[in-house]
Design a protein around this motif. Sequence first.
Motif, PDB file in Angstrom:
ATOM      1  N   LYS A 311       2.924  -1.697   3.852  1.00 34.00           N
ATOM      2  CA  LYS A 311       3.803  -2.535   4.777  1.00 34.00           C
ATOM      3  C   LYS A 311       3.415  -2.163   6.140  1.00 34.00           C
ATOM      4  O   LYS A 311       3.502  -1.095   6.454  1.00 34.00           O
ATOM      5  N   GLU A 313       2.125  -3.648  10.379  1.00 34.11           N
ATOM      6  CA  GLU A 313       2.150  -4.872  11.410  1.00 34.11           C
ATOM      7  C   GLU A 313       0.692  -5.067  11.754  1.00 34.11           C
ATOM      8  O   GLU A 313       0.244  -6.347  11.343  1.00 34.11           O
ATOM      9  N   LYS A 314      -0.090  -4.263  12.056  1.00 25.68           N
ATOM     10  CA  LYS A 314      -1.420  -4.568  12.626  1.00 25.68           C
ATOM     11  C   LYS A 314      -2.383  -3.324  11.605  1.00 25.68           C
ATOM     12  O   LYS A 314      -1.979  -2.435  11.391  1.00 25.68           O
ATOM     13  N   LYS A 387       3.967   1.124  13.946  1.00 26.77           N
ATOM     14  CA  LYS A 387       4.349   0.454  12.496  1.00 26.77           C
ATOM     15  C   LYS A 387       2.678  -0.089  12.061  1.00 26.77           C
ATOM     16  O   LYS A 387       2.868  -0.865  11.060  1.00 26.77           O
ATOM     17  N   ASP A 388       1.798   0.297  12.941  1.00 25.56           N
ATOM     18  CA  ASP A 388       0.278  -0.107  12.172  1.00 25.56           C
ATOM     19  C   ASP A 388      -0.087   0.970  11.213  1.00 25.56           C
ATOM     20  O   ASP A 388       0.358   2.129  11.130  1.00 25.56           O
TER      21      ASP A 388
END
Length: 403
Positions: A311, A313-314, A387-388
Amino acid sequence: MTYEETLDWMFQQLPMYQQKGQVALKDKLDNILAFSEVLGNPHQKFKSIHVAGTNGKGSSSHMLASVLQEAGYKVGLYTSPHLKDFRERIRINGKKIGKKSVKNFVKKHKSFFEHNELSFFEMTVGIAFHYFAKKQVDIAVIEVGLGGQWDSTNIIVPEVSLITNIGLDHTHILGDTLEKIALEKAGIIKKEIPVVISERQPETEGIFNIIAAKKNSSISFAEDTTIENYKTDLLGDYQIKNIKGVVSALKVLKGFKIKKRHIREGLKKVAANTGLLGRWQVLGEHPYLVCDAAHNKEGLQLVLNQITLHKFEKLHMILGFVNDKNLEDVLGLFPKKATYYFVTPNIPRGLAANNLRDTAKEFGLEGEAFDSVKKGLDQALKHAGKKDFVYVGGSTFVVAEVV
């Protein structure tokens, strides 16, 4: 010569596939056999396991060595290529060969190398086999460099042969079909020596069965073996197939006492026991930074599938290749919804980042070009959020610059 000068001479003065491509290869074993004779045939003085395949042979070799170490044996490990240090190729119980040993060996045999025009591979195999015999290893795990039949390592008669996976890599040398490549890899199957195949593939299964029958060698496919659900410290779901092959090979290895606890502990401590680098290696957590040395279609597909299980974000992809890579084969595998940082690995065969960027654009992959791996990585980390996910790969030479 100093150790550094010795390595420079080995890398620059002699043909080496990593630097020069196909010109470095020879389709005969005459040179390594002649050199082994000079050395007193060290390959006949230790027991071995021979490992070939397109993907998984490096991880499998390190797994085998780790398990055998846990069982209390003195284990030689010969692998290629190295990522940071030439001496990674030659280890005993995880410890690299000493610089002095390399330097003195080359100094002693330099005139023979020059006179007989030995390749980089032939010299390195000679160093490894001499070192393992001198240090009296109980067993050595020997990874094939390229192909199988004509690889310099193929003078050994092992206790068991392991062939991991067959994929379309080095097709200009090994052949342009899975069947042709399998025939090359099957060249390591020796008369009356058991062979284990990690992965059953419809295109190659028949070839392995035929060659094994001709050699009167017992053959087993790891997929047919039921084993415990072993865990390994080598991350990536794709290691499951490698584990099956390794455990199956250990089951047919005679004369060595290997218990389930040795397998369990050995698989859990592969990196610690052997010093393995660059296999789904996590370099940072926020952002999640991973490098992997996968560099052909099948290997990259496994790694890219692994990324989808996370999981984030980018997604940021730092990508570089060598200039003889068939880009059309691999670029279509990569996700379009990612930011790309195209880089040039620091070797003569490194593909210019501008060229890679332009070709990648045709596959819908958008990003900037950087003339070094460091610049690409710095830029990715600058833009990545906590969060990437940041991936570094495409070539072992790209990974070598970040581990």
